[in-house]
Design a protein around this motif. Sequence first.
Motif, mmCIF file in Angstrom:
data_model
loop_
_atom_site.group_PDB
_atom_site.id
_atom_site.type_symbol
_atom_site.label_atom_id
_atom_site.label_comp_id
_atom_site.label_asym_id
_atom_site.label_seq_id
_atom_site.Cartn_x
_atom_site.Cartn_y
_atom_site.Cartn_z
ATOM 1 N N ALA A 310 0.827 -1.208 0.000
ATOM 2 C CA ALA A 310 0.000 0.000 0.000
ATOM 3 C C ALA A 310 0.860 1.257 0.000
ATOM 4 C CB ALA A 310 -0.920 0.001 1.209
ATOM 5 N N ARG A 311 0.427 2.242 -0.767
ATOM 6 C CA ARG A 311 1.033 3.562 -0.692
ATOM 7 C C ARG A 311 0.475 4.309 0.513
ATOM 8 N NH1 ARG A 311 -0.762 6.676 -4.353
ATOM 9 N NH2 ARG A 311 -2.311 5.252 -5.230
ATOM 10 N N VAL A 312 1.152 5.410 0.851
ATOM 11 C CA VAL A 312 0.800 6.166 2.053
ATOM 12 C C VAL A 312 0.651 7.639 1.690
ATOM 13 C CG1 VAL A 312 1.595 6.877 4.350
ATOM 14 C CG2 VAL A 312 2.003 4.539 3.552
ATOM 15 N N ARG A 313 -0.341 8.264 2.279
ATOM 16 C CA ARG A 313 -0.481 9.719 2.160
ATOM 17 C C ARG A 313 -0.202 10.336 3.523
ATOM 18 N NH1 ARG A 313 -5.700 10.457 0.282
ATOM 19 N NH2 ARG A 313 -4.952 10.490 -1.874
ATOM 20 N N VAL A 314 0.659 11.352 3.535
ATOM 21 C CA VAL A 314 1.026 12.036 4.776
ATOM 22 C C VAL A 314 0.521 13.469 4.694
ATOM 23 C CG1 VAL A 314 2.912 12.719 6.300
ATOM 24 C CG2 VAL A 314 3.067 10.571 5.013
ATOM 25 N N VAL A 315 -0.215 13.894 5.705
ATOM 26 C CA VAL A 315 -0.811 15.232 5.738
ATOM 27 C C VAL A 315 -0.149 16.035 6.855
ATOM 28 C CG1 VAL A 315 -2.946 16.556 5.961
ATOM 29 C CG2 VAL A 315 -2.989 14.279 4.899
ATOM 30 N N SER A 316 0.265 17.249 6.509
ATOM 31 C CA SER A 316 0.969 18.117 7.451
ATOM 32 C C SER A 316 0.017 19.122 8.086
ATOM 33 C CB SER A 316 2.087 18.860 6.716
ATOM 34 O OG SER A 316 2.684 19.838 7.538
ATOM 35 N N LEU A 317 0.432 19.662 9.229
ATOM 36 C CA LEU A 317 -0.271 20.790 9.830
ATOM 37 C C LEU A 317 -0.065 22.076 9.049
ATOM 38 C CD1 LEU A 317 0.632 20.182 13.589
ATOM 39 C CD2 LEU A 317 -1.671 20.090 12.628
ATOM 40 N N GLU A 318 0.878 22.067 8.111
ATOM 41 C CA GLU A 318 1.170 23.245 7.302
ATOM 42 C C GLU A 318 -0.086 23.723 6.578
ATOM 43 O OE1 GLU A 318 4.120 24.531 3.600
ATOM 44 O OE2 GLU A 318 4.252 22.547 4.521
ATOM 45 N N ARG A 319 -0.283 25.013 6.571
ATOM 46 C CA ARG A 319 -1.454 25.593 5.919
ATOM 47 C C ARG A 319 -1.108 25.955 4.487
ATOM 48 N NH1 ARG A 319 -3.021 29.688 10.909
ATOM 49 N NH2 ARG A 319 -3.542 28.071 12.430
ATOM 50 N N GLY A 320 -1.612 25.172 3.557
ATOM 51 C CA GLY A 320 -1.305 25.413 2.159
ATOM 52 C C GLY A 320 0.097 24.962 1.815
ATOM 53 N N GLY A 321 0.595 25.428 0.682
ATOM 54 C CA GLY A 321 1.916 25.018 0.250
ATOM 55 C C GLY A 321 1.832 23.784 -0.625
ATOM 56 N N PRO A 322 2.725 23.658 -1.603
ATOM 57 C CA PRO A 322 2.642 22.548 -2.567
ATOM 58 C C PRO A 322 2.965 21.187 -1.968
ATOM 59 C CG PRO A 322 4.638 23.834 -2.932
ATOM 60 C CD PRO A 322 3.841 24.574 -1.909
ATOM 61 N N TYR A 323 3.580 21.142 -0.788
ATOM 62 C CA TYR A 323 3.984 19.862 -0.210
ATOM 63 C C TYR A 323 3.336 19.617 1.156
ATOM 64 C CZ TYR A 323 7.412 20.179 -3.916
ATOM 65 O OH TYR A 323 8.015 20.312 -5.153
ATOM 66 N N ALA A 324 2.199 20.266 1.400
ATOM 67 C CA ALA A 324 1.489 20.036 2.655
ATOM 68 C C ALA A 324 0.907 18.627 2.709
ATOM 69 C CB ALA A 324 0.378 21.066 2.822
ATOM 70 N N VAL A 325 0.688 18.037 1.538
ATOM 71 C CA VAL A 325 0.227 16.641 1.439
ATOM 72 C C VAL A 325 1.224 15.905 0.561
ATOM 73 C CG1 VAL A 325 -1.611 15.095 0.695
ATOM 74 C CG2 VAL A 325 -2.179 17.318 1.712
#
Length: 380
Positions: A310-325
């Motif tokens: 399985a692949r994984v998605r990581v979500v950041s607390l960062e608000r916006g930005g191209p790499y927040a997810v």
Amino acid sequence: MSGTFSRLRRRLPSPPRLPLDSALHEPRTAVVLGRWLGAAFLVCFATGLISHGLQNPPGWLRDHLPSRPVDAYRVTQGLHVISGIAAIPLLGAKLWTVYPRLFARPAVRGVLHALERLGIAVLVGSALLELVSGLLDTVQWYPWPFPFRQTHFWLAWIAVGGLLLHVAAKAPLIAGHWRRGTGPAVTGRRAFLGGAALSAAAVTLLTAGQTVPWLRRADLFGARRPDLGPQGLPVNRTAAQAGTAAAGPGWRLSVAGPRPYALSLPELGALPQHTAVLPIACVEGWSASARWTGVRLRDLLDRAGAPPGARVRVVSLERGGPYAVMEMPATYARDPLTLLALRVNGEALDPDHGYPARIIAPGRPGVLQTKWVQRIEVLT
């Protein structure tokens, strides 16, 4: 007063002038510089493709990217920036050598000649814009309205395509002046070529220390010192710039999968901890190694019942930005060195390094080592 200045000016020696009709505007000098410049361009192009592929892998490649060796991206992106910077003085020397032909009259002598000159204009323009924009990216200065990464990628294809067409058009001339001793002897050629080579070597020596550890003491003009920053590591994007709220006692890591769960920071710290020495390697060309401690990502995935591939998605607390997810293929997520790091070099993460938790994985660009992790999702 004016007479005094006039007499003083007559006594001072005139500054040397670069001769417009120099004998160095000749094919052999241009061919030698072209060989060096072409090699730098091709290394820069090949390593740039690797960087682009790691950040934006096509679907057919996404699940087959290797996580080892751990320093792979550090080496390839370091070479990318090093070869790009070295190409700048070489391109300047090359353009000076051939510029009389660029302004020769008549400007167009026929259809084929017009196409050749158009190709040269595209090559020179794209090469200059590619190198200048890449250099400004190393200092994170973007004084243009277009997106850097996509523009840089397509300019590279235009520049290399133009280079190959130019080589094809000039193949007979290049072949005739490829070997040493071809063409007439020209006074000053060796000194001029030596100066160009020395300039390329100097800018390499004085900037490569930002990614090559044994050149660190000579890193006088590198955009970043890898040993400066919170906890001895540089930071591209601070917590304040990312707009992350301070994680308080109520912060919990959410893991979504077949068996979802959530963990507080103390609960994460109570799990088996693992340590790995891994580099942070950024697209701007700098890199630095550190000792990271935390929970193996694959242990968190197993607890959530994630399938092995399985692949994984990581979500950041960062608000916006191209790499927040960020999405991570299974090859990285299941690597035993991939951690949800809680500590670096024996200390709790500084907010600018991703407190309370961040991803650190082998062989990945720094922008994909997500900081301020809030949620991990299993993608099936």
